[in-house]
Design an enzyme around this catalytic site. Sequence first.
Site, PDB file in Angstrom:
ATOM      1  N   ASP A 149     -10.249   2.508   2.171  1.00 23.17           N
ATOM      2  CA  ASP A 149     -10.229   1.782   3.410  1.00 23.17           C
ATOM      3  C   ASP A 149     -11.150   2.494   4.311  1.00 23.17           C
ATOM      4  O   ASP A 149     -11.644   1.954   5.102  1.00 23.17           O
ATOM      5  CB  ASP A 149      -8.767   1.473   4.008  1.00 23.17           C
ATOM      6  N   LYS A 155       0.883  -1.272  -0.099  1.00 21.06           N
ATOM      7  CA  LYS A 155      -0.033  -0.124  -0.155  1.00 21.06           C
ATOM      8  C   LYS A 155       0.678   1.236   0.110  1.00 21.06           C
ATOM      9  O   LYS A 155       0.380   2.336  -0.504  1.00 21.06           O
ATOM     10  CB  LYS A 155      -1.135  -0.012   1.227  1.00 21.06           C
ATOM     11  N   TYR A 176     -10.807  -9.846   9.114  1.00 24.70           N
ATOM     12  CA  TYR A 176     -12.167 -10.349   8.550  1.00 24.70           C
ATOM     13  C   TYR A 176     -11.916 -12.171   8.118  1.00 24.70           C
ATOM     14  O   TYR A 176     -12.854 -12.539   7.782  1.00 24.70           O
ATOM     15  CB  TYR A 176     -12.577  -9.612   7.069  1.00 24.70           C
ATOM     16  N   GLY A 216      -3.674  -0.430  17.276  1.00 23.91           N
ATOM     17  CA  GLY A 216      -2.654  -0.444  16.216  1.00 23.91           C
ATOM     18  C   GLY A 216      -2.303   0.852  15.631  1.00 23.91           C
ATOM     19  O   GLY A 216      -3.060   1.935  15.920  1.00 23.91           O
ATOM     20  N   ALA A 217      -1.124   1.077  15.104  1.00 28.65           N
ATOM     21  CA  ALA A 217      -0.896   2.167  14.384  1.00 28.65           C
ATOM     22  C   ALA A 217      -0.271   1.746  12.911  1.00 28.65           C
ATOM     23  O   ALA A 217       0.596   2.598  12.499  1.00 28.65           O
ATOM     24  CB  ALA A 217       0.566   2.647  15.011  1.00 28.65           C
TER      25      ALA A 217
HETATM   26  P1  NAP Z   1      -0.152  -3.258   9.228  1.00 28.07           P
HETATM   27  O1  NAP Z   1       0.165  -2.021   8.325  1.00 28.07           O
HETATM   28  O2  NAP Z   1       0.871  -4.443   9.219  1.00 28.07           O
HETATM   29  O3  NAP Z   1      -0.254  -3.100  10.886  1.00 28.07           O
HETATM   30  C1  NAP Z   1      -0.486  -4.044  11.711  1.00 28.07           C
HETATM   31  C2  NAP Z   1      -0.569  -3.502  13.276  1.00 28.07           C
HETATM   32  O4  NAP Z   1      -0.499  -4.633  13.908  1.00 28.07           O
HETATM   33  C3  NAP Z   1       0.580  -2.844  13.566  1.00 28.07           C
HETATM   34  O5  NAP Z   1       0.198  -1.609  14.153  1.00 28.07           O
HETATM   35  C4  NAP Z   1       1.328  -3.567  14.522  1.00 28.07           C
HETATM   36  O6  NAP Z   1       2.061  -3.208  15.561  1.00 28.07           O
HETATM   37  C5  NAP Z   1      -0.004  -4.304  15.061  1.00 28.07           C
HETATM   38  N1  NAP Z   1       0.445  -5.646  15.830  1.00 28.07           N
HETATM   39  C6  NAP Z   1       1.033  -6.860  15.022  1.00 28.07           C
HETATM   40  N2  NAP Z   1       1.056  -7.657  15.951  1.00 28.07           N
HETATM   41  C7  NAP Z   1       0.586  -6.986  17.159  1.00 28.07           C
HETATM   42  C8  NAP Z   1       0.565  -7.578  18.493  1.00 28.07           C
HETATM   43  N3  NAP Z   1       1.055  -8.944  18.904  1.00 28.07           N
HETATM   44  N4  NAP Z   1       0.145  -6.910  19.534  1.00 28.07           N
HETATM   45  C9  NAP Z   1      -0.146  -5.661  19.305  1.00 28.07           C
HETATM   46  N5  NAP Z   1      -0.243  -5.118  18.114  1.00 28.07           N
HETATM   47  C10 NAP Z   1       0.225  -5.933  17.014  1.00 28.07           C
HETATM   48  O7  NAP Z   1      -1.228  -4.178   8.633  1.00 28.07           O
HETATM   49  P2  NAP Z   1      -2.796  -3.321   8.216  1.00 28.07           P
HETATM   50  O8  NAP Z   1      -2.707  -3.264   6.636  1.00 28.07           O
HETATM   51  O9  NAP Z   1      -3.059  -2.216   8.940  1.00 28.07           O
HETATM   52  O10 NAP Z   1      -3.830  -4.502   8.635  1.00 28.07           O
HETATM   53  C11 NAP Z   1      -4.124  -4.919   9.758  1.00 28.07           C
HETATM   54  C12 NAP Z   1      -5.281  -5.862   9.753  1.00 28.07           C
HETATM   55  O11 NAP Z   1      -6.475  -5.209   9.354  1.00 28.07           O
HETATM   56  C13 NAP Z   1      -4.989  -7.086   9.031  1.00 28.07           C
HETATM   57  O12 NAP Z   1      -5.553  -8.068   9.660  1.00 28.07           O
HETATM   58  C14 NAP Z   1      -5.670  -6.920   7.580  1.00 28.07           C
HETATM   59  O13 NAP Z   1      -6.088  -7.995   7.062  1.00 28.07           O
HETATM   60  C15 NAP Z   1      -7.016  -5.912   8.369  1.00 28.07           C
HETATM   61  N6  NAP Z   1      -7.483  -5.128   7.173  1.00 28.07           N
HETATM   62  C16 NAP Z   1      -8.936  -5.067   6.983  1.00 28.07           C
HETATM   63  C17 NAP Z   1      -9.418  -4.501   6.049  1.00 28.07           C
HETATM   64  C18 NAP Z   1     -10.817  -4.635   5.675  1.00 28.07           C
HETATM   65  O14 NAP Z   1     -11.211  -4.039   4.714  1.00 28.07           O
HETATM   66  N7  NAP Z   1     -11.474  -5.303   6.516  1.00 28.07           N
HETATM   67  C19 NAP Z   1      -8.564  -3.397   5.240  1.00 28.07           C
HETATM   68  C20 NAP Z   1      -7.354  -3.170   5.710  1.00 28.07           C
HETATM   69  C21 NAP Z   1      -6.730  -4.100   6.526  1.00 28.07           C
HETATM   70  P3  NAP Z   1       3.807  -2.388  15.163  1.00 28.07           P
HETATM   71  O15 NAP Z   1       2.825  -0.960  14.742  1.00 28.07           O
HETATM   72  O16 NAP Z   1       4.164  -2.212  16.592  1.00 28.07           O
HETATM   73  O17 NAP Z   1       4.345  -3.022  14.036  1.00 28.07           O
END
Ligand code: NAP
Length: 277
Positions: A99, A63, A213, A122-123
């Site tokens: 999103d 992204k 999801y 999350g961030a």
């Molecule tokens: P990303 O950029 O990799 O961010 C993941 C976040 O999760 C980061 O802030 C990370 O912390 C945190 N994290 C991971 N493991 C953790 C733990 N054990 N404890 C606490 N925090 C933790 O991924 P993303 O794109 O934001 O996606 C996040 C989730 O949202 C995924 O499951 C994705 O499939 C979902 N999503 C869904 C949709 C939808 O349309 N429903 C759209 C987008 C994303 P750090 O910052 O410390 O690394």
Amino acid sequence: MKLEAFAVVGHPIGHTMSPFIHKKLFALGGLSPEYQVLDMKDLSLEADKLRQLDGINITIPHKQAIIPLLSGLDEKAAKNQSVNTVMVENGQLWGYTTDGPGCCKALANHSANCAGHTLLLGAGGAARAIAFELLPLGGTLTLAVRDKEKGFRLAEELGLGVKVISFTELEGGTEEYSLLINATSVGMYPKSGVSPVSGQVVQRCESIFDAVYNPHETALLQLGKQLGKNLIYGIEMLVYQAVAAHEIWYGATFTEGAISALCREAAQETAKIFGAG
Ligand code: NAP
């Protein structure tokens, strides 16, 4: 623009719900373009291939990586520094993010209070997109993060009044929230069965939305269900962010009934592929 060749691009891409959802949306619009799943490791080596498509859905981890290949970004994508939708015109790539709007649409459908006191976990990319979408609605925002430095950097970008706490501080606190949003990847397939927060935190929140999801009903949503909370499932955000991509690509309009039916079908398909929870 042409409406012949579309794709979702990610790495590793494995099982993805994108072909299921996008093919259904094209069919609702009376279209049947090709829709490929492209596993691409390094986007900078694939620019020529991407330019031959008409529209692209971008997923993890690209992204941000797509941005240098674009001719331009819309205002929201530029602010979020995240692109999940690309429109290709005369071989030029233009980036958008859907999103945030997808999330807000799912929340509004379930009467979640988006302008109250929101707790966002999350961030990462999803958290950024959701935070930038929610803040103009006028509520307050607390970010719970495992890396407070990263949380403070995001809070600074978001502007005044965003609070940053650790998960330990959250678990030990007593503050109540109108809305809890999980935008971490905790609970995601194949490491499902884990909730990012305990029932003690869920108890203090009115509505619970999990962006994860897969599986359909995450451990967090199961906790919310046991505690009688207003639940919003991640699949709805996934469907509505896809709907917004079709609006961008060719000005599509869909009835609410058709999209609600698609949300139900996509939920069943997710449960079939990744498990119900
Ligand atoms: P990303 O950029 O990799 O961010 C993941 C976040 O999760 C980061 O802030 C990370 O912390 C945190 N994290 C991971 N493991 C953790 C733990 N054990 N404890 C606490 N925090 C933790 O991924 P993303 O794109 O934001 O996606 C996040 C989730 O949202 C995924 O499951 C994705 O499939 C979902 N999503 C869904 C949709 C939808 O349309 N429903 C759209 C987008 C994303 P750090 O910052 O410390 O690394």
